[in-house]
Design a protein around this motif. Structure first.
Motif: not given
Length: 195
Positions: A32-47
């Motif tokens: 809403a403030q105009g930022a380009q946002v990457t919303h990451l879910e750690l479940a998507d990364f198999d570590l």
């Protein structure tokens, strides 16, 4: 100056995690403030659990991808659950993999490269009265040690079980303002560091 890109993630993969909900709120406010946002879910990364012997056989592809994502964003917001008065094992394991140098790699030979100079806003949510605040007091020095700039404004959402409506938005305006203040400060500082 352009609004810097923002990385938002929670230190939890639990389906009904309050901190994952809080990360959604933070991401929405930043957009809403105009930022380009990457919303990451750690479940998507198999570590796997970090182990130097395992790493010697090759850094997992998920760790390299996370290094790339962390490095690409000058501003971050981390929503940290509180386990036993500190941050989660998941969050620590992620940081351990991302900060581990890849020997002989021209790009990732420095462990601090994904972290150095990043502005990090800290949020937490908990059913308790302190809102997970103790986790932030442990997380801030860890990030500072990795050469991040930790924004002084932080927000801990207490009584999180009653804080969200059915659509995942914060019920109370002061809570929304608390989250927005952290997002704004992280973006403001990162913008000036870029300049």
């Amino acid at each position: 100056m352009t609004t810097p890109s923002l990385l938002v993630f929670a230190g939890s993969t639990r389906a009904q995690s309050f901190n994952r909900r809080l990360a959604h709120v933070a991401a929405d406010l930043a957009r809403a403030q105009g930022a380009q946002v990457t919303h990451l879910e750690l479940a998507d990364f198999d570590l796997p659990l970090y182990n130097a012997d395992l790493e010697a056989r090759g850094t997992p592809a998920a760790a390299i991808r996370l290094k790339e994502i962390f490095h690409a964003h000058p501003a971050w917001v981390i929503c940290s659950p509180e386990y036993n008065g500190s941050y989660t094992g998941l969050l620590k394991n992620t940081i351990d993999w991302v900060s581990s140098p890849v020997k002989g790699d021209a790009t990732w030979g420095s462990g601090t490269k994904p972290f150095a100079g990043k502005v990090v806003g800290l949020l937490s949510a908990s059913p308790g009265a302190l809102g997970g605040l103790r986790s932030l007091s442990h997380l801030a020095p860890l990030l500072s040690n990795l050469q991040c700039w930790v924004a002084p404004k932080q927000f801990a959402l207490s009584k999180a079980g009653d804080a969200f409506d059915a659509s995942g938005q914060l019920v109370a305006e002061p809570a929304r303002q608390g989250v927005q203040g952290v997002v704004e400060q992280a973006l403001w500082a990162a913008q000036r560091f870029q300049g």
